[in-house]
Design a protein around this motif. Structure first.
Motif, short mmCIF file in Angstrom:
data_model
loop_
_atom_site.label_atom_id
_atom_site.label_comp_id
_atom_site.label_asym_id
_atom_site.label_seq_id
_atom_site.Cartn_x
_atom_site.Cartn_y
_atom_site.Cartn_z
N ARG A 297 0.83 -1.22 0.00
CA ARG A 297 0.00 0.00 0.00
C ARG A 297 0.86 1.26 0.00
N ASN A 298 2.18 1.09 -0.21
CA ASN A 298 3.12 2.23 -0.18
C ASN A 298 3.00 3.03 1.12
N ARG A 299 2.91 2.31 2.24
CA ARG A 299 2.84 2.98 3.52
C ARG A 299 4.08 2.64 4.33
N PRO A 300 4.46 3.49 5.30
CA PRO A 300 5.62 3.17 6.14
C PRO A 300 5.37 1.88 6.92
N THR A 301 6.38 1.06 7.09
CA THR A 301 6.23 -0.19 7.84
C THR A 301 6.68 0.00 9.29
N GLU A 302 6.50 -1.04 10.09
CA GLU A 302 6.93 -0.99 11.50
C GLU A 302 8.33 -1.60 11.67
N ILE A 303 9.09 -1.69 10.59
CA ILE A 303 10.37 -2.41 10.64
C ILE A 303 11.32 -1.83 11.69
N ASP A 304 11.30 -0.48 11.86
CA ASP A 304 12.23 0.14 12.83
C ASP A 304 11.92 -0.29 14.27
N GLU A 333 14.63 -0.01 1.71
CA GLU A 333 14.82 0.12 0.26
C GLU A 333 13.50 -0.18 -0.46
N LEU A 334 12.83 -1.23 0.00
CA LEU A 334 11.53 -1.57 -0.63
C LEU A 334 10.49 -0.48 -0.37
N GLU A 335 10.54 0.12 0.83
CA GLU A 335 9.59 1.20 1.14
C GLU A 335 9.75 2.36 0.16
N ARG A 336 11.04 2.65 -0.18
CA ARG A 336 11.31 3.80 -1.06
C ARG A 336 10.95 3.52 -2.50
N ALA A 337 10.98 2.25 -2.91
CA ALA A 337 10.74 1.91 -4.32
C ALA A 337 9.27 2.11 -4.68
N THR A 338 9.03 2.78 -5.81
CA THR A 338 7.62 2.97 -6.21
C THR A 338 7.05 1.66 -6.75
N GLU A 339 7.88 0.93 -7.53
CA GLU A 339 7.47 -0.41 -8.00
C GLU A 339 8.12 -1.43 -7.06
N LYS A 340 7.32 -2.28 -6.44
CA LYS A 340 7.91 -3.23 -5.48
C LYS A 340 8.42 -4.47 -6.22
N HIS A 341 9.73 -4.58 -6.34
CA HIS A 341 10.30 -5.80 -6.93
C HIS A 341 10.92 -6.60 -5.79
#
Ligand SMILES: NC(=O)c1ccc[n+]([C@@H]2O[C@H](COP(=O)([O-])OP(=O)(O)OC[C@H]3O[C@@H](n4cnc5c(N)ncnc54)[C@H](OP(=O)(O)O)[C@@H]3O)[C@@H](O)[C@H]2O)c1
Length: 360
Positions: A297-304, A333-341
């Motif tokens: 959903r291109n939202r920030p994750t809770e990874i931190d 890196e995945l959070e910043r990418a517009t296309e999720k590869h």
């Protein structure tokens, strides 16, 4: 289920962050105890739908029910609450707690978030009414105003500090348990939270390759030994250095037992069986980690606050944490990418083996 008597003197409860977890607990309590006022604090389309309908729709093994609720985004809506369930995503904790602090008054606050949120909440809210916990349930907001329960797991709450009276913990536990979702309490809640957090450090790594954690991750010897094991062992080393013991409350998933299981799966005599289970029609249920949903959903994750929490603790006690650091970096890196590869599972295993090579 027919309404049952209110198990506590509570007249009003509020859910700050009435999305998946909070909305489901709050909605089920309202369904079971119509005499309790339930206020859902939310925002966006989800809030507007609950306000327009005057209800929240709950889906689960019971089918679908619409429960009457009050929905708002305003802090003054929570005034006079006996209990507040605090369930915003961890990254929203500080800002939301500060915004609502003066309206919370003397209410008991229970955080059921991932991460160790008492670090932030205890700076803002009264210590003698602050409870934290973890939940092994799995919920999702599947459409605005509609929440689905996909897994009914155990939830455990406990006092964030010794200042919380036992009666306060027990009243909160009974109220949450009256949702019909089982809730236990533990005085060693920090260890219970870290037990869950260690599971999540491995689960969040499986998201890097969009891998189904159990079936395609843990049951795959390469991924299990190259990725999951090093992340988990590192977590244990860091917690040990920090003097933190993981606790398994009330027969829930135990990360120490899980570590033993992962080692047993390496026994040559089990190899064929494990492969058969991984490839066969009988497979473990798919676990969807919120990090994956947030990335899509291109939202920030809770990874931190999960793998990042191990990195933070490692810095604090002077122990290296390269595996968890790598997961944090790669998820960002995945959070910043517009296309999720997403990477392949084998690529991730290779990256981690290289890291292990460098450690030697
Ligand atoms: N879902 C699960 O199955 C599950 C399982 C175990 C643990 N948890 C943990 O439980 C916590 C909550 O997760 P969740 O899945 O329930 O998240 P969620 O569905 O995103 O719910 C949080 C809700 O709070 C809203 N919100 C955030 N800040 C707000 C503010 N200032 N004012 C009003 N509303 C606000 C969000 O709105 P927006 O959508 O607009 O941001 C969202 O509707 C997380 O820490 C998660 O890791 C979840």
């Amino acid at each position: 289920m027919s309404p049952s008597p209110n198990p506590t003197p509570a007249k009003k409860i509020s859910i700050i962050g009435a999305g998946a977890i909070g909305g489901m607990f709050g909605g089920l309590i309202k369904r079971n105890h119509p005499d309790i006022d339930v206020v859902m604090i939310a925002r966006g389309e989800h809030l507007r739908t609950m306000q327009q309908n005057g209800t929240v729709e709950l889906r689960g093994k019971w089918g679908s029910v619409s429960v009457p609720v009050t929905a708002s985004s305003e802090p003054n809506a929570v005034e006079g609450s006996d209990l507040i369930l605090f369930t915003v995503k961890t990254q929203d904790t500080r800002e939301t707690a500060e915004r609502f602090a003066s309206s919370i008054g003397s209410a008991t606050v229970v955080s059921l978030q991932n991460g160790i949120n008492q670090r932030i909440l205890s700076q803002i809210l009264p210590a003698d009414r602050l409870l934290v916990g973890m939940t092994a349930t799995n919920m999702g907001v599947i459409a605005p105003g509609v929440i689905q329960c996909t897994r009914r797991g155990m939830s455990v709450i406990g006092p964030a500090s010794p200042e919380v009276p036992h009666t306060v913990v027990e009243q909160a536990r009974r109220l949450l348990d009256s949702s019909g979702l089982p809730v236990a309490s533990s005085d060693a809640i920090l260890g219970v939270q870290y037990n869950k957090l260690l599971f999540n450090t491995m689960g969040y790594a499986s998201v890097l390759s969009a891998t189904d954690f159990l079936r395609d991750g843990i049951l795959n010897q390469n991924w299990r030994n190259s990725v999951a094991m090093p992340i988990l062992e590192e977590g244990f080393r860091v917690l040990h250095a920090a003097g933190i013991t993981v606790e398994n409350a009330c027969g829930g998933s135990d990360v120490l037992r899980f570590r033993r299981l992962m080692k047993i799966l390496n026994l040559p005599c089990l190899d064929t069986i494990v492969r058969g289970v991984a490839q066969g029609p009988l497979h473990p249920p798919k676990l969807v980690f919120s990090v994956y949903q947030d990335l899509m959903r291109n939202r920030p994750t809770e990874i931190d606050y999960v793998n990042g929490e191990i990195v933070r603790l490692a810095d604090e006690v002077g122990v290296p944490a390269p595996y968890n650091s790598k997961v944090v970096r790669m998820v960002h890196e995945l959070e910043r990418a517009t296309e999720k590869h997403f990477h392949s599972r084998e690529q991730i295993a290779k990256h981690f083996r290289e890291l292990t090579g460098k450690q030697r």
